[in-house]
Design a protein around this motif. Structure first.
Motif, PDB file in Angstrom:
ATOM      1  N   LEU A 146     -51.833 -32.401  42.883  1.00 27.69           N
ATOM      2  CA  LEU A 146     -53.027 -31.537  44.114  1.00 27.69           C
ATOM      3  C   LEU A 146     -54.504 -31.299  43.195  1.00 27.69           C
ATOM      4  O   LEU A 146     -55.140 -30.042  43.655  1.00 27.69           O
ATOM      5  CB  LEU A 146     -51.700 -30.524  44.287  1.00 27.69           C
ATOM      6  CG  LEU A 146     -51.045 -30.953  44.742  1.00 27.69           C
ATOM      7  CD1 LEU A 146     -50.052 -29.219  45.031  1.00 27.69           C
ATOM      8  CD2 LEU A 146     -51.460 -31.502  45.997  1.00 27.69           C
ATOM      9  N   SER A 147     -55.226 -32.446  42.467  1.00 24.81           N
ATOM     10  CA  SER A 147     -55.919 -31.593  41.573  1.00 24.81           C
ATOM     11  C   SER A 147     -57.361 -31.648  42.940  1.00 24.81           C
ATOM     12  O   SER A 147     -57.998 -31.081  42.766  1.00 24.81           O
ATOM     13  CB  SER A 147     -56.597 -33.055  40.531  1.00 24.81           C
ATOM     14  OG  SER A 147     -57.052 -33.749  41.613  1.00 24.81           O
ATOM     15  N   ALA A 148     -57.580 -32.218  44.227  1.00 20.76           N
ATOM     16  CA  ALA A 148     -58.472 -31.850  44.835  1.00 20.76           C
ATOM     17  C   ALA A 148     -58.436 -30.258  45.548  1.00 20.76           C
ATOM     18  O   ALA A 148     -59.545 -30.066  45.962  1.00 20.76           O
ATOM     19  CB  ALA A 148     -58.108 -33.143  46.116  1.00 20.76           C
ATOM     20  N   ASN A 149     -56.899 -29.940  45.267  1.00 19.35           N
ATOM     21  CA  ASN A 149     -57.584 -28.665  46.063  1.00 19.35           C
ATOM     22  C   ASN A 149     -57.741 -27.214  45.370  1.00 19.35           C
ATOM     23  O   ASN A 149     -56.978 -27.068  44.503  1.00 19.35           O
ATOM     24  CB  ASN A 149     -56.015 -28.685  46.591  1.00 19.35           C
ATOM     25  CG  ASN A 149     -55.531 -29.580  47.781  1.00 19.35           C
ATOM     26  OD1 ASN A 149     -55.418 -29.139  48.756  1.00 19.35           O
ATOM     27  ND2 ASN A 149     -54.667 -30.816  47.152  1.00 19.35           N
ATOM     28  N   HIS A 150     -58.214 -26.922  45.905  1.00 15.06           N
ATOM     29  CA  HIS A 150     -58.119 -24.803  46.454  1.00 15.06           C
ATOM     30  C   HIS A 150     -56.663 -24.111  46.057  1.00 15.06           C
ATOM     31  O   HIS A 150     -56.588 -24.536  47.262  1.00 15.06           O
ATOM     32  CB  HIS A 150     -59.207 -24.172  46.741  1.00 15.06           C
ATOM     33  CG  HIS A 150     -59.196 -23.261  46.767  1.00 15.06           C
ATOM     34  ND1 HIS A 150     -59.966 -22.234  45.286  1.00 15.06           N
ATOM     35  CD2 HIS A 150     -59.530 -21.936  47.097  1.00 15.06           C
ATOM     36  CE1 HIS A 150     -60.455 -21.262  45.820  1.00 15.06           C
ATOM     37  NE2 HIS A 150     -59.843 -20.685  46.289  1.00 15.06           N
ATOM     38  N   ILE A 151     -55.423 -24.557  45.310  1.00 17.87           N
ATOM     39  CA  ILE A 151     -54.188 -23.301  45.288  1.00 17.87           C
ATOM     40  C   ILE A 151     -54.649 -22.568  45.700  1.00 17.87           C
ATOM     41  O   ILE A 151     -55.112 -21.600  45.437  1.00 17.87           O
ATOM     42  CB  ILE A 151     -53.638 -24.036  44.040  1.00 17.87           C
ATOM     43  CG1 ILE A 151     -53.372 -25.674  44.176  1.00 17.87           C
ATOM     44  CG2 ILE A 151     -52.402 -23.512  44.316  1.00 17.87           C
ATOM     45  CD1 ILE A 151     -52.662 -26.281  43.168  1.00 17.87           C
ATOM     46  N   ASP A 289     -55.536 -25.396  50.297  1.00 19.20           N
ATOM     47  CA  ASP A 289     -56.349 -26.015  51.071  1.00 19.20           C
ATOM     48  C   ASP A 289     -56.524 -26.817  51.526  1.00 19.20           C
ATOM     49  O   ASP A 289     -56.866 -26.845  52.921  1.00 19.20           O
ATOM     50  CB  ASP A 289     -57.502 -24.871  50.738  1.00 19.20           C
ATOM     51  CG  ASP A 289     -58.627 -25.905  49.869  1.00 19.20           C
ATOM     52  OD1 ASP A 289     -58.028 -26.619  49.028  1.00 19.20           O
ATOM     53  OD2 ASP A 289     -60.159 -26.409  49.798  1.00 19.20           O
ATOM     54  N   ALA A 290     -56.719 -28.472  51.270  1.00 21.24           N
ATOM     55  CA  ALA A 290     -56.845 -29.510  51.428  1.00 21.24           C
ATOM     56  C   ALA A 290     -55.293 -30.004  52.597  1.00 21.24           C
ATOM     57  O   ALA A 290     -55.350 -30.500  53.186  1.00 21.24           O
ATOM     58  CB  ALA A 290     -57.396 -30.269  50.350  1.00 21.24           C
ATOM     59  N   VAL A 291     -54.537 -29.951  51.737  1.00 25.01           N
ATOM     60  CA  VAL A 291     -53.205 -30.333  51.722  1.00 25.01           C
ATOM     61  C   VAL A 291     -51.974 -29.970  52.473  1.00 25.01           C
ATOM     62  O   VAL A 291     -51.546 -30.159  53.412  1.00 25.01           O
ATOM     63  CB  VAL A 291     -52.256 -31.334  50.137  1.00 25.01           C
ATOM     64  CG1 VAL A 291     -52.015 -29.954  49.517  1.00 25.01           C
ATOM     65  CG2 VAL A 291     -51.785 -32.596  50.979  1.00 25.01           C
ATOM     66  N   GLY A 292     -52.593 -28.415  52.760  1.00 26.66           N
ATOM     67  CA  GLY A 292     -51.678 -28.331  53.340  1.00 26.66           C
ATOM     68  C   GLY A 292     -50.423 -27.159  52.812  1.00 26.66           C
ATOM     69  O   GLY A 292     -50.095 -27.320  51.408  1.00 26.66           O
ATOM     70  N   THR A 293     -49.410 -26.830  53.301  1.00 21.46           N
ATOM     71  CA  THR A 293     -48.235 -27.014  52.177  1.00 21.46           C
ATOM     72  C   THR A 293     -47.154 -28.447  52.147  1.00 21.46           C
ATOM     73  O   THR A 293     -47.297 -29.103  52.380  1.00 21.46           O
ATOM     74  CB  THR A 293     -47.153 -26.098  53.081  1.00 21.46           C
ATOM     75  OG1 THR A 293     -47.906 -24.598  53.717  1.00 21.46           O
ATOM     76  CG2 THR A 293     -45.321 -25.545  52.906  1.00 21.46           C
ATOM     77  N   THR A 294     -46.417 -28.276  50.868  1.00 17.02           N
ATOM     78  CA  THR A 294     -45.980 -29.402  50.029  1.00 17.02           C
ATOM     79  C   THR A 294     -45.093 -28.910  49.059  1.00 17.02           C
ATOM     80  O   THR A 294     -44.900 -27.631  49.140  1.00 17.02           O
ATOM     81  CB  THR A 294     -46.387 -30.607  49.163  1.00 17.02           C
ATOM     82  OG1 THR A 294     -47.476 -29.480  48.169  1.00 17.02           O
ATOM     83  CG2 THR A 294     -47.959 -31.059  49.573  1.00 17.02           C
TER      84      THR A 294
END
Lengths: 440, 440
Positions: A146-151, A289-294
């Protein structure tokens, strides 16, 4: 290429699993790693037990320092646990230039900053996939996947013992103490279950995840830690009637002024997958923020599931141990010189919603009074469940249960409101307050 | 260190998402990767649309080959899709010594062997996290997180369009054609939905997972591919009555004589988490010998969820692009010289259980006759649902629905049994056969 040589400190449940899985799947692991991985030396105070597990052909010693001092050993696995001797040994292994794989969540949640700094300075890897959620590769998902994301937040069922107990309480309508005994009998809870049932184990894991998700140092001492010992079957039943289940969640969340880090029982909407994680299973929900909920689900403890994570780390270290450090994933996901100084917020600053249960006098105007206090403090109400007096107390009852679900508010505000409500003459017993997470 | 420079081929939905997320989270991504990552050149036939997305300061060209030929570009992202020009461009990028990140499942499922061989020979990485299950880091979980395991099976909801359609069919009791139109209106299904509804897209993804899980080459041509177009609301309803939901699953499984690789509608016990994955969401269950059952859930498509996976690959490549190839994870999890030659089994060799629905004459002895045929062929019965004739056909009805759930049997045996049953004079209409997976 000759196999990489691994020394194992502590061969209990997870250590045995690690040895056995490495043996059983050695060929397949070699085909993946490009090189054999062998445990060639084991240290355990119980030499006879260790020998019984590993058979002949593996050196068995009682002194862990012999393993660390052995120049043939490339990687040291620490499975002793705790903050004491385990810390000293990990630091010595690092000093000796050994890479370290550990499942020790307590150690990393408390002393991680010191340990990772020492490892970086010495150019070695400290890998710890097994420290959080057993066999679920959640550290890898957070640090790399998930390194692309603003968690934005993480919420997890990260202690199998308490999830087993809560599942049984709900299934069978039993109270905590009864189910705890059953869990101990079945081996799901230890003889001294304090770390599990008081939320400490979950808080260690949540602390590690908070660091990786938000680029902050591990700060276990700032975590809010609350267990399940005060939960009653009554609240589990009322929650169910309102469409919720109660789970012990480890939560870490980005808020405007800092990071929330907390472990406590939470109402979760019954329709969420997380609410349907039963028994001793673990699951972690990550919202970016990008992936949504995982969501990541699996066995959070046990011999071979934890060994699965330990060995995945061994494969990673085998692959990268001779690589330049900049080719490796940073220990806490962010580069050591790019950490954040966002504070962990005090619990009074946390914003969440609540389940409140209070015993009230069965007379006109009670609901108006209670909801009036909430309204005056800016807390809006999501749902109310008021039982008929006779449903609860039998004929002639003069009191009843009032259950309120609120919308979001600051915990500090709720503390003040609870004091006000508790002082009302029509509120007859201590108010039960359980936090509620919608996990949207 | 100056930012790593990325060229983007094709800036549609996923390309725009990738550009936007890289921009929005650039600082956070740099803090993780240790180096900035910038898209500095974009190729798209629609130059005006591309320019509208990227603004000024980024080179926009219509010819993808200009991007590949640019010596400043370190990584090429291929988001064109399909087997045609995309294949030529990926091969050219590899030849030019560029690392490649792609979301192109069709390309890899069909031409992966050739592409990965070329990449290995040239010493470059072809990364493809986005090719399976969108934002869920399932490739990383399989290749790295579960590397200790002898993987036994994978079953996934890996096509959001069909899962949305099946969820709607169940929720609303509607038939396939009606819901498909609705899905198209809402943008969950494309104008030409063939690849989704016929199972081809899911089969591409299952093919890639089978290779990574079992160390076999990608063999899309050996996959059994069956979509959801023939499913009726009736079967969804009967399945529900029996405690099951119907999902389109991509399955790959280790069997004694080889590997199963198949996509088809399946009954799944309603209590499994996988059965509760609704709408356009994806989830993949992986069962390994050490870890047991794990599940990975999230958005399987869409602009930013897919971008999340593309960018995770960019970060990995940024970290490893100057490392020796042996420091990198092998493309298909296993070292290229350690692949397995286990065959993909023909469908007749697959062992699974079944849901059978048949219209039978409402007369004595029908059930005995049908179950007799099953018993003679060694197929044991798990459950029977026989509707009263009047429930189905109204008064005076002379036929009724008979539903049978079987235990495991070979598909070849079931084919033969179905032919026998179909020939019975008391079986009045074509028998519906849907496979059933217990996912234990």
């Amino acid at each position: 290429m000759k196999p990489i040589q691994v020394g194992l400190l502590g061969i209990g449940t997870v250590g045995s699993g690690t040895f056995n899985v490495l043996q059983r799947n050695q060929e397949e692991i070699r085909r993946r790693a490009g090189r054999g991985i062998q445990i060639t030396m084991v240290a355990d105070l119980d030499v006879a037990r260790a020998r019984a597990v590993v058979g002949e052909g593996v050196a068995v010693v009682s002194d862990a320092r012999e393993v660390i001092a052995n120049p043939d050993i490339d990687i040291v696995i620490e499975l002793i646990g705790g903050y004491g001797i385990a810390k000293a040994l990990v630091m010595e292994a690092i000093s000796a230039g050994k890479h370290v794989v550990t499942a020790n969540k307590a150690l990393l949640a408390v002393h991680g900053t010191e340990i990772f700094a020492a490892a970086s300075a010495r150019g070695v890897i400290v890998a710890f996939e097994a420290a959080v959620a057993g066999g679920i590769p959640i550290i890898k998902a957070l640090r790399e996947g998930l390194s692309a994301n603003h968690i934005e937040w993480i919420a997890g069922i990260i202690n199998g013992t308490t999830n087993f107990i809560l599942s049984e309480m709900r299934d069978k309508g039993l109270d905590f103490e009864v189910v705890l005994k059953e869990a101990q009998r079945l081996g799901y809870a230890e003889a001294d279950p304090t770390f599990d049932i008081e939320g400490v184990d979950a808080a260690h894991k949540a602390t590690i995840m908070s660091a990786i998700a938000f680029g902050i140092p591990v700060q276990f001492d700032k975590a809010h830690v609350e267990g399940i010992t005060k939960l009653s079957a009554t609240d589990i039943r009322y929650a169910e009637q309102l469409g919720y289940r109660i789970k012990l969640l480890g939560i870490t969340k980005r808020a405007p002024k800092g990071i929330e880090l907390r472990v406590h029982p939470s109402l979760v909407p019954a329709k969420r997958l997380l609410a349907n994680v039963e028994g001793a299973m673990n699951a972690v929900v990550v919202h970016g923020d990008a992936v949504g909920t995982t969501l990541y689900y699996g066995k959070g403890a046990g011999s071979e599931p934890t060994a699965s994570a330990v060995i995945a780390d061994l494969v990673d270290v085998t692959r990268l141990h001779t690589a330049d450090p900049h080719h490796r994933v940073p220990h806490l996901a962010f580069q050591p010189d790019a950490m954040s100084d966002l504070p962990v917020l005090p619990m009074s600053e946390v914003v969440t919603s609540y389940y409140l249960r209070m015993r009230v006098a069965d007379e006109a105007g009670v609901l108006a009074k209670v909801t009036g206090v909430l309204a005056l403090n800016g807390i809006s109400i999501d749902a109310v469940l008021q039982r008929e007096a006779d449903e609860v107390g039998g004929e002639g009852a003069t009191s009843t249960d009032l259950i309120i679900l609120t919308h979001d508010t600051r915990e500090g505000t709720m503390d003040k409101v609870l004091a006000e409500l508790q002082a009302l003459p029509t509120v007859l017993s201590p108010i039960v307050r359980i936090r509620k997470e919608e996990l949207r």
